[in-house]
Each structure stands twice: as C-alpha cells, then as structure tokens.
Design a protein around this motif. Structure first.
Motif, PDB file in Angstrom:
ATOM      1  N   LEU A  50     -12.051   4.523  -7.124  1.00  0.00           N
ATOM      2  CA  LEU A  50     -12.765   4.075  -6.046  1.00  0.00           C
ATOM      3  C   LEU A  50     -14.251   3.342  -6.617  1.00  0.00           C
ATOM      4  N   LEU A  98       0.822  -1.375  -0.095  1.00  0.00           N
ATOM      5  CA  LEU A  98      -0.015   0.230  -0.036  1.00  0.00           C
ATOM      6  C   LEU A  98       0.769   1.243  -0.019  1.00  0.00           C
ATOM      7  N   PHE A 143      -8.486   3.390  -4.454  1.00  0.00           N
ATOM      8  CA  PHE A 143      -8.521   4.749  -3.814  1.00  0.00           C
ATOM      9  C   PHE A 143      -7.123   5.349  -3.516  1.00  0.00           C
ATOM     10  N   VAL A 144      -6.423   4.472  -3.013  1.00  0.00           N
ATOM     11  CA  VAL A 144      -5.105   5.289  -2.786  1.00  0.00           C
ATOM     12  C   VAL A 144      -4.389   5.756  -3.838  1.00  0.00           C
ATOM     13  N   TRP A 154      -9.907  -0.208  -1.826  1.00  0.00           N
ATOM     14  CA  TRP A 154      -9.041   0.566  -0.986  1.00  0.00           C
ATOM     15  C   TRP A 154      -7.746   0.932  -1.682  1.00  0.00           C
ATOM     16  N   ASP A 155      -7.163  -0.017  -2.264  1.00  0.00           N
ATOM     17  CA  ASP A 155      -5.965   0.063  -3.006  1.00  0.00           C
ATOM     18  C   ASP A 155      -6.034   1.110  -4.060  1.00  0.00           C
ATOM     19  N   LYS A 188      -8.302  -4.103  -5.756  1.00  0.00           N
ATOM     20  CA  LYS A 188      -9.632  -3.746  -4.602  1.00  0.00           C
ATOM     21  C   LYS A 188      -9.644  -2.227  -4.576  1.00  0.00           C
TER      22      LYS A 188
END
Lengths: 200, 263
Positions: A53, A3, A127-128, A124-125, A122
């Motif tokens: 996202l 991450l 989004f980051v 969250w990944d 995924k």
C-alpha cells in the motif's frame, strides 16, 4: 473481476511458498507449533499488505535509482512495528518467533510483491495483492505447522489431541528437515491437482 | 517546472525527509510501548522464580522477600527502592561478570509453613547459545537440596538439548543434594543415568547442552557457597541445641558433618 483474481491467485495457483518457492526459510523455522506459525503468517500478511500500500502510494515520487533502498526502509519500518507490538502484547509468541520476526525484512515475498506489483499498480489493488500473498504464505505455514505439531507434540494449538490415546511423539517432526519434506509433499499434491504447473 | 526525479538534490531531499519521518514514527512507537515490554520481561522472570519455588499459583510480590548476599548473609532489599529492586532482576548474563569478592549476589527468599527456600539466578552457555534459569534451594537434614529448578535457553536443539526447558527434565533435579561427603559440589547431569543422590540423568543426544548445564549449576550456585554454608551451619546449630536439651549424646553425630561442610 480483476480484483478477485488478484486475491485468489496467490492463495493457490500462484502461491508464493509452494509455487514461487519464496519465504522457505521462515516456513521451516517457525512451523514447529501452530500458534507461532499463525502469528507469523499474520505478521507477514500485515507487512506485505502495508508495504504494498505504502509503496504504491509513493510509486510516482520514488526516484528509481534508490527505489530498492526506499522499499527496504518501508518494509523494515513495518517489521519493527510488528516486532514492537508482539513484544508488548504477545510476549510469549514473540519469544518463540525470536529472530524470525526481524527476518521478515528479508522475506522475498515482501520485496518481490512490492517490486513486481505495487510499483506499477494502484494502491487498493496493491493492498489486496499484499493481503492475498501474505495469506497464501500464512496458509502454507499453518498447514505445515498443523502436521508438525500434531505428530511432533501430539497437540494442536497446545491442546492435547492424540497424545492421550498413547501416541508417542515423533521428535523428527520437530526438526527443520521434516518441514522441508512436508512442504515438498504439499508441492507434490498441489502440482498433481494443477497439471498446468508441471514442467514438460 | 517538472522536477527531475533522478537529480542528486531530489534524491537527497527525498531520503532525508523519509528517514526523518520513519525515525520519528519508530521513536514514538518504541517509547510508548517500552513500559509494557519491560513489564512483560519482568513478569516472566517473576513467574519463573515462582515456578522454581514450586508455587506458580502464588503472586511473586506477595510472598517473596528479595535480598542480596553480603558477606555470606542474607540482607533484605528495600522493596520501595526501585533501582535496587530493578537490579535484582538485572539481565542474568551480567552475573557472569560478578566475582565472589564482590559478594553481593541477588537471592529470593520464600517462607511458608516453616519451610524456607531460596532462589538463585543462574546463567551459562549451552551448545548453541545462552542458557539461564532459576534454582530453588532449601536445607533438608542439614543438607542443601535443590527443591525446584527452571531453565530456559536461547536456541538449543529442539527435542534434544532444548529438553532442559521442559518440566519433565526439570522435575528430575528435585531433591538432589548439592554437596557430597567431601563438601564438593556434586550435582550434574550424568551420562548413563543418575548413580547417586547428586546426579541427574543426562539427555541422550544433548550431551553438550548437559555439559553447559553442569557448568552453569556449578558456577552459579558456587557463588552462593558461603551463604549456603552459613545456612546449613545455622540449621545444624538449631538442631543440635534442641537435641542437646533433650539428648546430649547426639551432639557428636550432628556436629561432625557440619564441620566438614564448613571447610
């Protein structure tokens, strides 16, 4: 681990603007002053983050035949959201950014990240990744705008910095070619530091 | 039963659902932010008008009287009449369509310490796109002068044509006399520097934008000519009647130039 690498990579080693040379159009257009560059950077960050996202959440349901259209709808929606909010709450800045807010839709960084990352990772990944790429873009924009505003208008964020010492504004700095030259210099410096980026 | 995600039915249903959701979302957003956005646009125009009056620190709503020019005279617009007030701030580009025969151009009036100023909206074309602004006019020594001007542009070249939007250049218009001795509109941005009290130094490298400004000034202010003529005539009458009482000899001197301007 993965991450944090996701996050730091687009900021420097794989910066979308100076390594992938994406989003150059707006980098040239909105970097005359720091404030619009700053807001533009945040707007793009918002769009890349949330388009990543949303597309990551939708990735298992999107028919692959129309996925580009679906991406465009998602991105365009987010851009309109940003544009409407700027018009309502940051009217002056929205006027300075004029068409370039709408043109975030065509910013290759946004669609590039959705296509290359969000569809296979995924939420969250993704989004980051979106936030990091947006910030990578914003960082270059602010850097270019810093030099252009300082030497073109003698100010920073509108505050008089060097004009008071008798500095004569260099209006060449206000023209798009100068932004291109500054971006070029940044790329040069960046490549001298990161030797692995240099082509043999 | 597994869904075939590449079947036509699935794709059509997927698209329809997506578009409906997105459409509803954006419609909701646009409606809820509309008032705020309109208020921003209106406020910007009011601030510009106050800047043209040279009194940016004052509140538009407190000090300005809105009106329209009907048959060369100022007719006040009722502030309670929302539609009429909105029409005062109608997109300046729409002004281009108005003709002198329609004769009802919006004008803003500001009075302070015995000085009356009028602001008229302007609209025109620069080199790359629209230019617009507000010009403030008043009568000094029986001559209509520019007391302040505010201009903006859609996309003139930064550092060149775009300079018309800077205070430095707008200051140069102050005190310029509108009509020359022949009664012709004479304010213009002049290449090579101002030669007389009508001309303004043009912007080097911004000739096309300056041409646009010249056309905008002539067209926009030209629409108010009948009103400005009555205004100068009224001021002249005031002055002459006052001076007649004191010193009848002055009559000839004062009446002559006024007549010329009325023609």
């Amino acid at each position: 681990m993965k991450l944090s690498k996701n996050f730091t990579n687009p900021l420097a080693a794989n910066n979308p603007v100076i390594v992938q040379i994406l989003g150059i159009c707006s980098a040239l257009a909105v970097t005359v002053k720091l404030e619009p560059a700053f807001v533009m950077g945040l707007s793009v960050t918002f769009v890349t983050a949330f388009s990543n996202l949303v597309m990551s959440l939708m990735r298992n349901g999107v028919p692959s035949r129309i996925r580009i259209i679906v991406q465009l709808v998602v991105i365009a929606t987010l851009v309109i959201v940003v544009d409407q909010f700027l018009r309502a709450f940051m009217y002056d800045v929205s006027k300075q950014l004029s068409v370039y807010v709408g043109l975030i839709i065509t910013n290759c960084i946004v669609m590039g990240r959705v296509e290359a990352f969000a569809l296979g990772n995924k939420p969250w990944d993704s989004f980051v990744d979106g936030v990091a790429n947006g910030l990578g873009y914003a960082f270059i924009l602010v850097l270019v705008a810093f030099f252009r505003e300082l030497f073109g208008s003698g100010t920073l964020f509108g505050f008089d910095v060097i004009a008071r010492f008798g500095y004569v504004n260099n209006s060449l700095m206000l023209f798009p070619p100068m932004a291109l030259i500054i971006v070029g210099v940044i790329i040069w410096v960046h490549r001298s530091i990161n030797k692995d980026l240099q082509e043999k | 039963m597994a869904i075939n995600k590449n079947s036509n039915a699935y794709i059509i249903i997927y698209t329809v659902v997506m578009v409906v959701i997105v459409g509803a979302l954006l419609a909701f957003l646009a409606t809820s932010l509309k008032d705020k956005q309109a208020a921003n646009v209106l406020n910007e125009k009011k601030v510009s008008i106050m800047k043209a009056f040279g009194s940016a620190e004052e509140n538009f709503d407190d000090v300005v009287t809105m009106g329209r020019i009907v048959d060369g005279a100022f007719v006040e617009v009722n502030k309670e009449d929302k539609a009429a007030v909105d029409a005062m701030f109608a997109d300046l580009a729409d002004l281009k369509g108005l003709t002198a025969s329609e004769n009802e151009f919006p004008i803003f009036k500001y009075e302070k310490d015995g000085v009356t100023k009028y602001v008229a909206p302007m609209a025109g074309k620069g080199l790359w796109g629209d230019i617009w602004g507000y010009v403030s006019l008043n009568v000094v020594d029986q001559k209509v002068q520019i007391s302040g001007i505010v201009m903006d542009h859609a996309g003139e070249t930064p550092g060149l044509g775009a300079e018309i939007a800077t205070e430095i250049w707008q200051k140069k218009f102050e005190g310029k006399v509108l009509y020359n001795a022949e009664g012709e509109f004479a304010v213009r941005m002049q290449k090579g520097g101002a030669q007389n009290d009508h001309q303004v130094d043009a912007i080097t490298g911004g000739t096309k934008t300056c041409d646009g400004v010249n056309a905008m000034l002539a067209n926009s202010i030209g629409k108010y000519k009948s009103f400005l003529d009555t205004l100068t005539a009224a001021v002249a009458e005031d002055t002459t009647s006052e001076e007649q009482a004191q010193e009848p000899v002055a009559e000839d001197v004062n009446v002559e130039p006024t007549k010329v301007e009325e023609e």
